[in-house]
Scaffold this motif. Structure first.
Motif, PDB file in Angstrom:
ATOM      1  N   ARG A   6       0.831  -1.213   0.000  1.00  0.00           N
ATOM      2  CA  ARG A   6       0.000   0.000   0.000  1.00  0.00           C
ATOM      3  C   ARG A   6       0.860   1.254   0.000  1.00  0.00           C
ATOM      4  N   ASN A   7       1.921   1.252   0.790  1.00  0.00           N
ATOM      5  CA  ASN A   7       2.742   2.447   0.960  1.00  0.00           C
ATOM      6  C   ASN A   7       4.054   2.400   0.180  1.00  0.00           C
ATOM      7  N   ASP A  29       7.132  12.789  -2.118  1.00  0.00           N
ATOM      8  CA  ASP A  29       7.165  11.339  -1.994  1.00  0.00           C
ATOM      9  C   ASP A  29       8.568  10.960  -1.536  1.00  0.00           C
ATOM     10  N   PHE A  49       9.041   5.148   2.312  1.00  0.00           N
ATOM     11  CA  PHE A  49       7.679   4.811   1.903  1.00  0.00           C
ATOM     12  C   PHE A  49       6.996   6.054   1.366  1.00  0.00           C
ATOM     13  N   ASP A  50       5.886   5.845   0.680  1.00  0.00           N
ATOM     14  CA  ASP A  50       5.038   6.937   0.203  1.00  0.00           C
ATOM     15  C   ASP A  50       3.741   6.939   1.005  1.00  0.00           C
ATOM     16  N   HIS A  51       3.349   8.108   1.489  1.00  0.00           N
ATOM     17  CA  HIS A  51       2.019   8.196   2.090  1.00  0.00           C
ATOM     18  C   HIS A  51       0.967   7.809   1.056  1.00  0.00           C
ATOM     19  N   VAL A  52      -0.128   7.237   1.511  1.00  0.00           N
ATOM     20  CA  VAL A  52      -1.207   6.866   0.594  1.00  0.00           C
ATOM     21  C   VAL A  52      -1.682   8.112  -0.162  1.00  0.00           C
ATOM     22  N   SER A  57       2.416   4.911  -4.118  1.00  0.00           N
ATOM     23  CA  SER A  57       1.506   4.228  -3.198  1.00  0.00           C
ATOM     24  C   SER A  57       0.288   3.721  -3.969  1.00  0.00           C
ATOM     25  N   TRP A  62      -6.824   5.110  -0.868  1.00  0.00           N
ATOM     26  CA  TRP A  62      -7.121   6.449  -0.361  1.00  0.00           C
ATOM     27  C   TRP A  62      -8.614   6.732  -0.404  1.00  0.00           C
ATOM     28  N   TYR A  73      -2.647   8.850   8.711  1.00  0.00           N
ATOM     29  CA  TYR A  73      -1.274   8.708   8.239  1.00  0.00           C
ATOM     30  C   TYR A  73      -0.386   8.113   9.338  1.00  0.00           C
ATOM     31  N   ASP A  76      -0.912   4.454   9.504  1.00  0.00           N
ATOM     32  CA  ASP A  76      -0.184   3.769   8.442  1.00  0.00           C
ATOM     33  C   ASP A  76       1.276   3.541   8.831  1.00  0.00           C
ATOM     34  N   ILE A  80       3.089  -0.100   9.133  1.00  0.00           N
ATOM     35  CA  ILE A  80       4.326  -0.492   8.455  1.00  0.00           C
ATOM     36  C   ILE A  80       5.298  -1.108   9.451  1.00  0.00           C
TER      37      ILE A  80
END
Length: 266
Positions: A6-7, A29, A49-52, A57, A62, A73, A76, A80
Motif C-alpha cells: 500500500r505504501n 514522496d 515509503f510513500d504516504h497513501v 503508493s 485512499w 497517516y 499507516d 508499516i
C-alpha cells in the motif's frame, strides 16, 4: 493489502544496522530523500515509503473520509512498523510528517527509539501568544487558491516553500512533485495539514527527540521549532545554517550529518 504494498515501502542500506524510517511531507514522496539516503545507508537500514495518495503508493487505498486527519497517516506508519516487525526505529518526519511522527510515537512508543522532527509545525495558524506564521485568513486564502487552481497554486507556492531563489532548480523540483499529486488528494491533505493543531500532543512524547529547524523558513519560521522543543521534554533543538522548508534538498550534507549524529548516539 499489505502495508508494504500500500505504501510502496523500499528498504536499502545496512540491513543489519539500526532502522531509520523516513516520512515525507505534503506534496512530496520518498524521492525527496534521495540526497541524504546514501549517507544514511552507510550505517543504517533505511526504510522509505510513500504516504497513501503520494508517489507510487496504492491510490485505491485512499479515501477522503479516512485521510481527512493526520491520525490516519500515523496509523499507516505504525502498521508499516508492525507488519515489518520494526523495533527501536529512528523515525524522521519532514514538515507535516513531523506531527505524523509525533502521533505515531505517542500511539506505539515501544516501536520507536528516537524521533527527528525536520522543520516541524504543530499549528500553522497564529493563536493568542502562539505564532505559527499565518493568520486564519492567510490559510483560508491558501486553501481557496489551491482548490481553484491547483497547478497554478503549485507553481506559485513551491518556490516559496523551498526558498533558495538563487537555486531555481530546487523550487522547480518541488513544483513538479506537487503537480504529480492528484488535486483531489492534495485538497484533503492540505486541509489536514494546514488546519491541524497538534500542540497538545507534544508533551505526550516519551521518545528521545531532535527538532531541526532552518535559519530561514517561510512555512515554519524561527520560534516554531523552539516551541516544539520546549514542549517535548528532554528534546534537543538544532538550527541548520540553511534556507527553506526542505533542507534535505537545499542542505543535504548538513541534514544527513544532523540525523546521523543524533541517531548514532545511545
Amino acid at each position: 493489502m499489505s502495508a508494504r504494498s500500500r505504501n510502496n515501502v523500499v528498504v536499502t542500506g545496512a540491513l543489519d544496522g539500526p532502522t531509520v524510517l523516513l516520512a515525507h511531507g505534503f506534496g512530496c514522496d520518498q524521492h525527496m530523500w534521495r540526497l541524504i539516503v546514501p549517507a544514511l545507508a552507510e550505517r543504517f537500514r533505511v526504510v522509505l515509503f510513500d504516504h497513501v495518495g503520494a508517489g507510487r503508493s496504492d491510490a485505491s487505498a485512499w479515501t477522503a473520509e479516512r485521510y481527512a486527519s493526520l491520525d490516519a497517516y500515523a496509523q499507516d506508519v505504525v502498521e508499516i512498523c508492525t507488519e515489518m516487525d520494526l523495533r527501536d526505529v529512528i523515525l524522521v518526519g519532514h514538515s507535516v510528517s513531523a506531527m505524523i511522527a509525533v502521533l505515531a510515537a505517542n500511539h506505539s512508543p515501544d516501536r520507536f527509539a528516537k524521533l527527528v522532527l525536520l522543520t516541524p509545525s504543530p499549528r500553522y495558524i497564529d493563536d493568542g501568544d502562539y505564532r505559527g506564521g499565518f493568520s486564519a485568513a492567510d490559510i483560508a486564502e491558501l486553501l481557496d487558491s489551491l482548490d481553484a487552481n491547483y497547478l497554478g497554486w503549485s507553481n506559485t507556492m513551491a518556490p516559496v516553500i523551498m526558498g533558495n531563489p538563487e537555486r531555481p532548480e530546487l523550487g522547480q523540483e518541488l513544483t513538479e512533485s506537487f503537480c504529480r499529486t492528484d488535486p483531489k488528494i492534495a485538497q484533503v491533505f492540505a486541509r489536514a495539514t494546514f488546519l491541524s493543531d497538534n500542540r497538545a500532543d507534544l508533551p505526550k512524547v516519551s521518545v528521545e527527540t531532535l527538532v531541526i529547524e532552518t535559519a530561514q523558513d517561510a512555512i515554519a519560521p524561527r520560534g516554531v521549532g523552539r516551541y516544539v522543543h520546549e514542549n517535548i521534554s528532554g528534546s534537543s533543538l538544532l538550527t541548520l545554517d540553511a534556507t527553506g522548508h526542505c533542507p534535505q534538498l537545499s542542505a543535504p550534507e548538513a541534514t544527513a550529518a544532523a540525523i546521523i549524529g543524533f541517531a548514532g548516539t545511545r
